[in-house]
Design a protein around this motif. Structure first.
Motif, PDB file in Angstrom:
ATOM      1  N   UNK A  30      -6.534   5.025 -17.018  1.00  0.00           N
ATOM      2  CA  UNK A  30      -5.543   4.502 -16.069  1.00  0.00           C
ATOM      3  C   UNK A  30      -6.241   3.821 -14.893  1.00  0.00           C
ATOM      4  N   UNK A  31      -7.293   4.436 -14.370  1.00  0.00           N
ATOM      5  CA  UNK A  31      -8.026   3.817 -13.259  1.00  0.00           C
ATOM      6  C   UNK A  31      -8.760   2.558 -13.713  1.00  0.00           C
ATOM      7  N   UNK A  32      -9.272   2.569 -14.921  1.00  0.00           N
ATOM      8  CA  UNK A  32      -9.923   1.384 -15.476  1.00  0.00           C
ATOM      9  C   UNK A  32      -8.934   0.222 -15.546  1.00  0.00           C
ATOM     10  N   UNK A  33      -7.738   0.497 -16.015  1.00  0.00           N
ATOM     11  CA  UNK A  33      -6.712  -0.551 -16.109  1.00  0.00           C
ATOM     12  C   UNK A  33      -6.376  -1.094 -14.725  1.00  0.00           C
ATOM     13  N   UNK A  34      -6.220  -0.209 -13.734  1.00  0.00           N
ATOM     14  CA  UNK A  34      -5.930  -0.666 -12.368  1.00  0.00           C
ATOM     15  C   UNK A  34      -7.041  -1.600 -11.887  1.00  0.00           C
ATOM     16  N   UNK A  35      -8.276  -1.254 -12.184  1.00  0.00           N
ATOM     17  CA  UNK A  35      -9.405  -2.092 -11.768  1.00  0.00           C
ATOM     18  C   UNK A  35      -9.494  -3.419 -12.488  1.00  0.00           C
ATOM     19  N   UNK A  36      -8.981  -3.479 -13.701  1.00  0.00           N
ATOM     20  CA  UNK A  36      -9.073  -4.711 -14.487  1.00  0.00           C
ATOM     21  C   UNK A  36      -7.875  -5.650 -14.312  1.00  0.00           C
ATOM     22  N   UNK A  37      -6.846  -5.190 -13.631  1.00  0.00           N
ATOM     23  CA  UNK A  37      -5.640  -6.012 -13.478  1.00  0.00           C
ATOM     24  C   UNK A  37      -5.915  -7.277 -12.673  1.00  0.00           C
ATOM     25  N   UNK A  38      -5.262  -8.380 -13.050  1.00  0.00           N
ATOM     26  CA  UNK A  38      -5.383  -9.600 -12.245  1.00  0.00           C
ATOM     27  C   UNK A  38      -4.564  -9.454 -10.962  1.00  0.00           C
ATOM     28  N   UNK A  39      -4.750 -10.360 -10.011  1.00  0.00           N
ATOM     29  CA  UNK A  39      -3.990 -10.280  -8.753  1.00  0.00           C
ATOM     30  C   UNK A  39      -2.473 -10.240  -8.942  1.00  0.00           C
ATOM     31  N   UNK A  40      -1.980 -10.796 -10.035  1.00  0.00           N
ATOM     32  CA  UNK A  40      -0.530 -10.786 -10.283  1.00  0.00           C
ATOM     33  C   UNK A  40      -0.046  -9.472 -10.880  1.00  0.00           C
ATOM     34  N   UNK A  41      -0.926  -8.519 -11.103  1.00  0.00           N
ATOM     35  CA  UNK A  41      -0.574  -7.282 -11.790  1.00  0.00           C
ATOM     36  C   UNK A  41      -0.221  -6.114 -10.894  1.00  0.00           C
ATOM     37  N   UNK A  42       0.359  -6.386  -9.737  1.00  0.00           N
ATOM     38  CA  UNK A  42       0.648  -5.298  -8.806  1.00  0.00           C
ATOM     39  C   UNK A  42       1.638  -4.289  -9.379  1.00  0.00           C
ATOM     40  N   UNK A  43       2.658  -4.738 -10.086  1.00  0.00           N
ATOM     41  CA  UNK A  43       3.638  -3.810 -10.669  1.00  0.00           C
ATOM     42  C   UNK A  43       2.947  -2.908 -11.696  1.00  0.00           C
ATOM     43  N   UNK A  44       2.063  -3.478 -12.495  1.00  0.00           N
ATOM     44  CA  UNK A  44       1.305  -2.664 -13.448  1.00  0.00           C
ATOM     45  C   UNK A  44       0.388  -1.686 -12.714  1.00  0.00           C
ATOM     46  N   UNK A  45      -0.142  -2.084 -11.557  1.00  0.00           N
ATOM     47  CA  UNK A  45      -0.973  -1.176 -10.758  1.00  0.00           C
ATOM     48  C   UNK A  45      -0.144   0.007 -10.261  1.00  0.00           C
ATOM     49  N   UNK A  46       1.116  -0.236  -9.914  1.00  0.00           N
ATOM     50  CA  UNK A  46       1.999   0.865  -9.519  1.00  0.00           C
ATOM     51  C   UNK A  46       2.127   1.882 -10.646  1.00  0.00           C
ATOM     52  N   UNK A  47       2.323   1.380 -11.849  1.00  0.00           N
ATOM     53  CA  UNK A  47       2.447   2.262 -13.014  1.00  0.00           C
ATOM     54  C   UNK A  47       1.121   2.989 -13.257  1.00  0.00           C
ATOM     55  N   UNK A  48       0.014   2.242 -13.184  1.00  0.00           N
ATOM     56  CA  UNK A  48      -1.297   2.850 -13.403  1.00  0.00           C
ATOM     57  C   UNK A  48      -1.605   3.940 -12.409  1.00  0.00           C
ATOM     58  N   UNK A  51       0.835  -1.204   0.000  1.00  0.00           N
ATOM     59  CA  UNK A  51       0.000   0.000   0.000  1.00  0.00           C
ATOM     60  C   UNK A  51       0.869   1.254   0.000  1.00  0.00           C
ATOM     61  N   UNK A  52       1.954   1.225   0.768  1.00  0.00           N
ATOM     62  CA  UNK A  52       2.865   2.373   0.805  1.00  0.00           C
ATOM     63  C   UNK A  52       3.473   2.619  -0.573  1.00  0.00           C
ATOM     64  N   UNK A  53       3.851   1.543  -1.264  1.00  0.00           N
ATOM     65  CA  UNK A  53       4.406   1.698  -2.612  1.00  0.00           C
ATOM     66  C   UNK A  53       3.384   2.299  -3.570  1.00  0.00           C
ATOM     67  N   UNK A  54       2.146   1.802  -3.499  1.00  0.00           N
ATOM     68  CA  UNK A  54       1.102   2.309  -4.383  1.00  0.00           C
ATOM     69  C   UNK A  54       0.803   3.775  -4.088  1.00  0.00           C
ATOM     70  N   UNK A  55       0.741   4.126  -2.824  1.00  0.00           N
ATOM     71  CA  UNK A  55       0.511   5.524  -2.438  1.00  0.00           C
ATOM     72  C   UNK A  55       1.668   6.405  -2.883  1.00  0.00           C
ATOM     73  N   UNK A  56       2.890   5.906  -2.718  1.00  0.00           N
ATOM     74  CA  UNK A  56       4.065   6.670  -3.138  1.00  0.00           C
ATOM     75  C   UNK A  56       4.081   6.859  -4.651  1.00  0.00           C
ATOM     76  N   UNK A  57       3.687   5.828  -5.393  1.00  0.00           N
ATOM     77  CA  UNK A  57       3.640   5.944  -6.854  1.00  0.00           C
ATOM     78  C   UNK A  57       2.632   7.003  -7.273  1.00  0.00           C
TER      79      UNK A  57
END
Length: 191
Positions: free
Chosen positions: A81-99, A40-46
């Motif tokens: 960008x928010x749509x992509x974050x919502x559609x990511x699979x559980x393994x897509x955390x790195x992509x969620x950081x970018x999103x 969560x800290x990484x996502x918030x920092x991103x």
């Protein structure tokens, strides 16, 4: 003033759609992506780094000549960008950081460009009252969005507020380009 009313509705819609997503972000990180406090800290920092970068970019670049076009373009991209974050699979955390970094970067471009366009269109003696009303109306939408987000997330998924919010914001931005009252909003202040 039709253009201003439509922009007000858009700003209210953005708050209504994205406040729940922000509130559900810690749960999305834990439940969907399987990350803990560090994730969560990484996502918030991103997202925060993106916001700083977007603010600097807008400050240096200034946006398109038509500030409404800048705001609408950024709103479409923010929604995607928010749509992509919502559609990511559980393994897509790195992509969620970018999103989230991209979404964070687009947020000041949307807000700054809408604000600058409204300042150009609204007479200086009316700006205090108009901006106070816009801020109040937009802020009033946040609790309403939160009331609906919890039950929707429980009934469907934690990703739904991100998917719906992203898709609807992208659609709002695209629709704004087709509305002459919105696209011509800045010109009204120059007459």
């Amino acid at each position: 003033w039709r253009g201003l009313t439509i922009v007000l509705a858009m700003v209210m819609g953005i708050n209504f759609l994205f406040t729940p997503a922000a509130a559900l972000l810690p749960l999305l990180v834990r439940e969907h992506f399987g990350q803990g406090a560090g994730g969560f800290a990484l996502l918030s920092a991103a997202a925060s780094a993106g916001t700083l970068g977007g603010g600097v970019l807008l400050g240096v670049w200034g946006g398109f000549r038509n500030r409404i076009a800048t705001a609408l373009s950024a709103l479409v991209l923010l929604g995607l960008a928010m749509l992509v974050v919502g559609l990511l699979p559980p393994s897509g955390f790195v992509a969620a950081l970018v999103g989230m970094a991209v979404a964070g970067g687009l947020s000041p471009i949307v807000n700054g460009s809408f604000g600058a366009a409204l300042q150009a269109a609204i007479a200086p003696e009316m700006q205090g009252r108009v901006f106070a009303f816009i801020l109040s109306a937009a802020s009033a939408m946040s609790p309403l969005g939160l009331v609906l987000a919890g039950p929707l997330a429980d009934a469907f998924s934690l990703q739904l507020p991100f998917v719906l919010g992203g898709a609807l914001c992208a659609a709002m931005g695209a629709l704004g380009f087709a509305l002459p009252a919105v696209m011509g909003l800045e010109g009204r202040g120059e007459r």
